[in-house]
Design an enzyme around this catalytic site. Structure first.
Site, short mmCIF file in Angstrom:
data_model
loop_
_atom_site.label_atom_id
_atom_site.label_comp_id
_atom_site.label_asym_id
_atom_site.label_seq_id
_atom_site.Cartn_x
_atom_site.Cartn_y
_atom_site.Cartn_z
N TYR A 71 9.14 3.62 -1.03
CA TYR A 71 8.75 3.21 0.32
C TYR A 71 9.93 3.23 1.30
O TYR A 71 9.91 2.50 2.29
CB TYR A 71 8.12 1.83 0.28
CG TYR A 71 6.62 1.83 -0.04
CD1 TYR A 71 5.71 2.50 0.78
CD2 TYR A 71 6.12 1.15 -1.15
CE1 TYR A 71 4.35 2.50 0.51
CE2 TYR A 71 4.75 1.14 -1.43
CZ TYR A 71 3.88 1.81 -0.59
OH TYR A 71 2.53 1.80 -0.85
N THR A 106 -5.60 0.89 6.30
CA THR A 106 -4.57 0.05 5.68
C THR A 106 -4.99 -1.42 5.66
O THR A 106 -4.87 -2.09 4.64
CB THR A 106 -3.24 0.18 6.48
OG1 THR A 106 -2.93 1.56 6.63
CG2 THR A 106 -2.11 -0.54 5.78
N GLU A 136 6.26 12.73 -2.63
CA GLU A 136 5.75 11.63 -3.45
C GLU A 136 5.31 12.11 -4.83
O GLU A 136 5.53 11.41 -5.83
CB GLU A 136 4.58 10.94 -2.73
CG GLU A 136 5.04 10.19 -1.49
CD GLU A 136 3.91 9.52 -0.73
OE1 GLU A 136 4.21 8.84 0.28
OE2 GLU A 136 2.73 9.64 -1.13
N HIS A 171 -2.66 3.50 -2.84
CA HIS A 171 -1.78 4.26 -1.95
C HIS A 171 -2.26 5.70 -1.95
O HIS A 171 -2.71 6.20 -2.98
CB HIS A 171 -0.33 4.22 -2.46
CG HIS A 171 0.53 5.24 -1.76
ND1 HIS A 171 1.12 4.99 -0.54
CD2 HIS A 171 0.84 6.52 -2.09
CE1 HIS A 171 1.76 6.09 -0.16
NE2 HIS A 171 1.61 7.03 -1.07
N ASN A 215 -3.79 -3.98 -1.11
CA ASN A 215 -4.92 -3.15 -0.67
C ASN A 215 -5.25 -2.03 -1.66
O ASN A 215 -5.79 -1.00 -1.30
CB ASN A 215 -4.68 -2.63 0.75
CG ASN A 215 -3.43 -1.78 0.86
OD1 ASN A 215 -2.77 -1.52 -0.15
ND2 ASN A 215 -3.10 -1.33 2.06
N LYS A 234 -2.50 0.43 -7.12
CA LYS A 234 -1.43 -0.56 -7.01
C LYS A 234 -1.62 -1.70 -8.03
O LYS A 234 -2.70 -1.82 -8.64
CB LYS A 234 -1.40 -1.09 -5.58
CG LYS A 234 -1.03 -0.04 -4.53
CD LYS A 234 -0.99 -0.64 -3.12
CE LYS A 234 -0.59 0.40 -2.09
NZ LYS A 234 -0.44 -0.22 -0.73
N ARG A 287 -7.60 9.70 1.87
CA ARG A 287 -7.39 8.63 2.86
C ARG A 287 -8.75 8.09 3.33
O ARG A 287 -8.89 6.89 3.59
CB ARG A 287 -6.60 9.15 4.06
CG ARG A 287 -5.22 9.71 3.75
CD ARG A 287 -4.13 8.71 3.63
NE ARG A 287 -4.00 7.81 4.73
CZ ARG A 287 -3.06 6.86 4.80
NH1 ARG A 287 -2.18 6.71 3.82
NH2 ARG A 287 -3.00 6.05 5.82
N PHE A 296 7.74 -6.07 6.54
CA PHE A 296 7.01 -6.29 5.29
C PHE A 296 7.64 -5.61 4.07
O PHE A 296 7.12 -5.69 2.96
CB PHE A 296 5.54 -5.85 5.44
CG PHE A 296 5.34 -4.41 5.87
CD1 PHE A 296 5.41 -3.37 4.95
CD2 PHE A 296 5.08 -4.09 7.21
CE1 PHE A 296 5.22 -2.05 5.34
CE2 PHE A 296 4.89 -2.77 7.60
CZ PHE A 296 4.96 -1.74 6.65
N ARG A 338 -10.73 0.10 -0.06
CA ARG A 338 -10.05 -1.08 0.48
C ARG A 338 -11.05 -2.10 1.01
O ARG A 338 -10.87 -3.30 0.84
CB ARG A 338 -9.04 -0.64 1.54
CG ARG A 338 -7.78 -0.04 0.89
CD ARG A 338 -6.91 0.67 1.89
NE ARG A 338 -5.56 0.93 1.36
CZ ARG A 338 -4.65 1.66 1.99
NH1 ARG A 338 -4.93 2.22 3.15
NH2 ARG A 338 -3.46 1.86 1.45
#
Ligand code: UDP
Length: 138
Positions: free
Chosen positions: A49, A91, A126, A115, A112, A9, A85, A57, A102
């Protein structure tokens, strides 16, 4: 073998940790089979998203995701979706396990760093959002 979409990100790119993030994937058995740097427009971030569009958010998240360049990658490996993950961590970085990306680098629940797709169907959608089949070295 499984494929998943990973994004470093804008906060990760700004923190100059692209190499560190990719090293964590590669050292745990994930292989980069497509990669590109780009900056999403607000509209592109909203499209990416879209599942979160009713969430409080959403507006802030899509501002953030379009605030600077990101690195988008397809990662491949055994159980790539779950493994990615696990390497990313929860998250909310305050709840993330020690040694996760993270936990080590995130600065808020929004910023964070990474993704990662959460299921085979979302991984497929995606990946197709950013890459054509010709871009993927599978
Ligand atoms: N997010 C946020 N506030 C929240 C929950 C999520 O800003 O309360 C942001 C955060 O950047 C997160 C992204 O929205 O990574 C997508 O949320 P999701 O629940 O899908 O988490 P992820 O799959 O990224 O762990």
């Amino acid at each position: 073998m499984e494929q998943t979409l990973s994004i470093i990100k804008p906060d990760g790119v700004r923190k100059n940790i692209i190499g560190d993030v990719i090293r964590r994937f590669e050292s745990r058995g994930l292989t980069v089979i497509a990669m590109r740097m780009l900056q999403m427009t607000k509209q592109e971030a909203q499209g990416f998203y879209a599942v979160h569009k009713e969430r409080p958010f959403f507006d802030s998240l899509t501002d953030f995701m379009s605030s600077g360049p990101v690195v988008v990658m397809v990662l491949e490996g055994p159980d790539a979706i779950a493994l990615n993950r696990k390497i990313m961590g929860a998250t909310n970085y305050e709840e993330a396990e020690e040694g996760t990306i993270r936990k080590d680098f995130a600065s808020s629940i929004e910023s964070n760093v990474v993704h990662g797709s959460d299921a085979p169907e979302t991984a497929k959608t995606e990946i197709a959002y950013f890459f054509s089949s010709l871009d993927i070295m599978a």
